[in-house]
Design a protein around this motif. Structure first.
Motif, short mmCIF file in Angstrom:
data_model
loop_
_atom_site.label_atom_id
_atom_site.label_comp_id
_atom_site.label_asym_id
_atom_site.label_seq_id
_atom_site.Cartn_x
_atom_site.Cartn_y
_atom_site.Cartn_z
N SER A 1 0.88 -1.16 0.00
CA SER A 1 0.00 0.00 0.00
C SER A 1 0.92 1.21 0.00
CB SER A 1 -0.89 -0.02 1.23
OG SER A 1 -0.17 0.41 2.35
N PRO A 2 0.38 2.40 -0.32
CA PRO A 2 1.28 3.57 -0.40
C PRO A 2 2.06 3.78 0.89
CG PRO A 2 -0.87 4.12 -1.26
CD PRO A 2 -0.98 2.74 -0.70
N PRO B 1 -13.16 -3.11 -4.84
CA PRO B 1 -13.06 -3.31 -3.40
C PRO B 1 -13.46 -4.75 -3.08
CG PRO B 1 -14.31 -1.33 -3.89
CD PRO B 1 -14.10 -2.03 -5.19
N GLY B 2 -12.67 -5.45 -2.36
CA GLY B 2 -12.97 -6.85 -2.09
C GLY B 2 -11.93 -7.48 -1.20
N VAL B 3 -11.97 -8.80 -1.14
CA VAL B 3 -11.12 -9.52 -0.20
C VAL B 3 -10.10 -10.37 -0.96
CG1 VAL B 3 -11.06 -11.21 1.66
CG2 VAL B 3 -12.93 -9.58 1.52
N ILE B 4 -8.84 -10.23 -0.58
CA ILE B 4 -7.79 -11.06 -1.13
C ILE B 4 -7.62 -12.27 -0.21
CG2 ILE B 4 -5.32 -11.20 -1.64
CD1 ILE B 4 -5.21 -8.34 -2.08
N VAL B 5 -7.57 -13.46 -0.77
CA VAL B 5 -7.34 -14.64 0.06
C VAL B 5 -5.96 -15.20 -0.29
CG1 VAL B 5 -8.21 -16.86 0.81
CG2 VAL B 5 -9.80 -15.10 0.03
N VAL B 6 -5.07 -15.17 0.67
CA VAL B 6 -3.71 -15.62 0.45
C VAL B 6 -3.51 -16.98 1.11
CG1 VAL B 6 -1.28 -15.06 0.75
CG2 VAL B 6 -2.95 -13.22 0.57
N THR B 7 -3.06 -17.97 0.35
CA THR B 7 -2.73 -19.27 0.93
C THR B 7 -1.22 -19.41 0.88
OG1 THR B 7 -4.75 -20.09 -0.08
CG2 THR B 7 -3.25 -21.73 0.85
N ASP B 8 -0.57 -19.49 2.04
CA ASP B 8 0.89 -19.52 2.03
C ASP B 8 1.41 -20.95 1.95
OD1 ASP B 8 0.73 -20.59 4.52
OD2 ASP B 8 1.37 -18.80 5.59
N ASP B 9 2.74 -21.09 1.99
CA ASP B 9 3.34 -22.40 1.75
C ASP B 9 3.03 -23.41 2.85
OD1 ASP B 9 4.78 -20.87 3.44
OD2 ASP B 9 6.73 -21.19 2.51
N PHE C 1 -8.75 -7.22 3.24
CA PHE C 1 -9.64 -6.37 2.46
C PHE C 1 -8.81 -5.34 1.71
CE2 PHE C 1 -11.71 -2.20 2.35
CZ PHE C 1 -12.75 -2.48 1.49
N VAL C 2 -9.07 -5.16 0.42
CA VAL C 2 -8.39 -4.09 -0.33
C VAL C 2 -9.43 -3.16 -0.94
CG1 VAL C 2 -6.24 -5.26 -0.90
CG2 VAL C 2 -8.21 -5.52 -2.40
N ARG C 3 -9.10 -1.89 -0.98
CA ARG C 3 -9.99 -0.93 -1.61
C ARG C 3 -9.36 -0.48 -2.93
NH1 ARG C 3 -11.41 4.00 1.83
NH2 ARG C 3 -9.47 4.81 1.10
N GLY C 4 -9.63 -1.23 -3.97
CA GLY C 4 -9.13 -0.84 -5.29
C GLY C 4 -7.62 -0.93 -5.39
N LEU D 1 -0.71 -3.66 -5.98
CA LEU D 1 -0.60 -2.29 -5.51
C LEU D 1 -1.98 -1.89 -5.02
CD1 LEU D 1 1.30 -0.87 -8.59
CD2 LEU D 1 2.32 -1.50 -6.43
N ALA D 2 -2.19 -1.91 -3.71
CA ALA D 2 -3.51 -1.64 -3.17
C ALA D 2 -3.61 -0.19 -2.74
CB ALA D 2 -3.78 -2.54 -1.98
N GLU D 3 -4.82 0.37 -2.91
CA GLU D 3 -5.02 1.73 -2.41
C GLU D 3 -5.00 1.71 -0.90
OE1 GLU D 3 -8.47 3.96 -3.77
OE2 GLU D 3 -7.94 3.28 -5.77
N GLN D 4 -5.64 0.66 -0.36
CA GLN D 4 -5.67 0.52 1.09
C GLN D 4 -5.88 -0.95 1.37
OE1 GLN D 4 -9.14 1.80 3.09
NE2 GLN D 4 -8.06 2.43 4.94
#
Lengths: 290, 138
Positions: free
Chosen positions: B10-11, B47-55, B63-66, B79-82
């Motif tokens: 994020s920034p 705007p939505g939810v990122i689901v990360v599955t790690d090793d 949650f990311v906003r754009g 590159l997420a806004e937030q």
């Protein structure tokens, strides 16, 4: 010859000044730590943004590129965005940034170009208005801002893009101080419109991308975003540089005050001893005369 | 399973960097999952939810906003806004988001702005429904 009382007053006032500069130095040191970590935390985003933009831009032909990337095709009106501090007492920080901007403005004016200046920070305006009063189109003050957030960068960037969309200028350059270390801040000029693509990154990307939605839509969203990011980064770097500059300026001020106190105390003691000696001589010679 | 490099920035800061197995990204035109050796793709985000599955097969939801997702041979960069971890999302937070989108829609003057802000409002409302249903289930 100053009297003993005068000397005492003078020493007391220098001591008071020293206390102030010492306090300012410590405040700057504390703020610097925060500003520095904020600036460092923001670097990855700006770097990734540059890479992503280079990837996209390498696939776009010059004719179809949006105006933020390709420019207006002219080079007549230049916008200089000068980032400075809101406060003084930070050594040569403000003046070195404005000097860089002033030199650029003078060169451009000598070439017969039109120059417009947008000041972010009050000190830059104070320093530039004497010479460039009629070129300054707007002043943005961030005095009330306590911690810089992305929205502040976004706000400045919106102003810049709005001016660009209105056809107010062809080329925009931002001026800020890059933070190297506490004693080294490098005044930097960076062109943001048309966007400069880092040459090294542009060479590496020859893969064919798929775009979702359209390539042009993404590029159109990405470019204003990139400006906001670059502006935000400039603000953060500047904040760290300002505190660094203030810290070293106040450090040397404290040391100078210490030196002054030492000299004046010496003079005070000499004067005091001279007076005692004089009085003794008067008493002795008076007694001898009897 | 094979892993690839994932970075979420994020920034303000770098939020995640490391090897992961799978990331589900809320793209502007629908969710997509990224696995190792995904074809190069560039997408904007809604705007939505990122689901990360790690090793270690642990999932993490943010949650990311754009923003933008960039899938390149070297990995996935978002590159997420937030970005906020889902656990920290409260009803007030969503209410603020919805309010902002509604205001934007109300303030839109041109046809183009109206279209963009309406899209955004719909996305935020969908997101709210998703979160509300989640709390009902729990």
């Amino acid at each position: 010859m100053a009297s003993l009382k005068d000397l005492r007053n003078r020493i007391a006032s220098v001591k008071a000044t020293q206390k102030i500069t010492k306090a300012m130095q410590m405040v700057a040191a504390a703020k610097l730590r925060r500003a520095q970590s904020a600036a460092e935390a923001a670097r990855p985003y700006a770097e990734r943004m540059g890479v992503v933009l280079a990837n996209v831009a390498s696939g776009v032909t010059a004719s179809s590129a949006p105006r933020l990337l390709a420019g207006t095709g002219k080079d007549d009106v230049h916008l200089l965005v000068v980032f400075t501090a809101e406060r003084g007492l930070c050594g040569a920080f403000n003046s070195s940034i404005t000097r860089l901007a002033r030199d650029r403005a003078n060169t451009l004016l000598a070439q017969g170009k039109t120059v417009k200046i947008l000041c972010v920070g009050k000190k830059g305006y104070d320093l530039l208005r004497r010479q460039f009063a009629k070129h300054i189109i707007e002043v943005v003050e961030l005095r009330s801002v306590r911690t810089l957030a992305f929205e502040h960068g976004d706000m400045v960037a919106r102003k810049i893009t709005a001016l660009f969309d209105a056809g107010e200028f062809d080329v925009a350059t931002i001026f800020f101080a890059r933070f190297r270390s506490v004693i080294q801040q490098i005044p930097t000029a960076q062109q943001i419109i048309p966007a400069e693509i880092p040459a090294a990154a542009a060479g590496g990307a020859s893969v064919s991308y798929e775009y979702e939605p359209e390539e042009s839509d993404i590029l159109e969203a990405l470019l204003p975003r990139n400006i906001a990011v670059q502006v935000f980064r400039a603000l953060l770097e500047n904040a760290a540089s300002e505190q660094g500059a203030r810290m070293s300026a106040m450090d040397s001020a404290t040391r100078n005050a210490g030196e002054m106190i030492r000299k004046q105390t010496m003079q005070y003691n000499r004067t005091r001893q001279a007076m005692i000696t004089k009085e003794l001589i008067e008493i002795i010679s008076g007694a001898e005369a009897l | 399973m094979a892993t690839f490099n994932f970075e979420l920035v994020s920034p303000e800061r770098l939020l995640f960097a490391g090897p992961v197995e799978q990331v589900v990204v809320p793209g502007a035109e629908g969710d997509f999952a990224v696995l190792k050796d995904h074809a190069p793709l560039m997408s904007s985000l809604r705007p939505g939810v990122i689901v990360v599955t790690d090793d270690k097969n642990q999932t993490q939801r943010l949650f990311v906003r754009g923003g933008f997702a960039d899938v390149s041979p070297s990995g996935l960069t978002i590159l997420a806004e937030q970005a906020v971890p889902v656990q920290e999302i409260t009803d007030e937070f969503i209410a603020v988001e919805v309010k902002a989108a509604e205001d934007e829609f109300a303030a839109a003057s041109t046809e183009d702005e109206r279209r963009v802000s309406q899209e955004r409002l719909a996305q935020v409302l969908a997101l709210r429904d998703q979160f509300l249903s989640r709390t009902h289930v729990q």
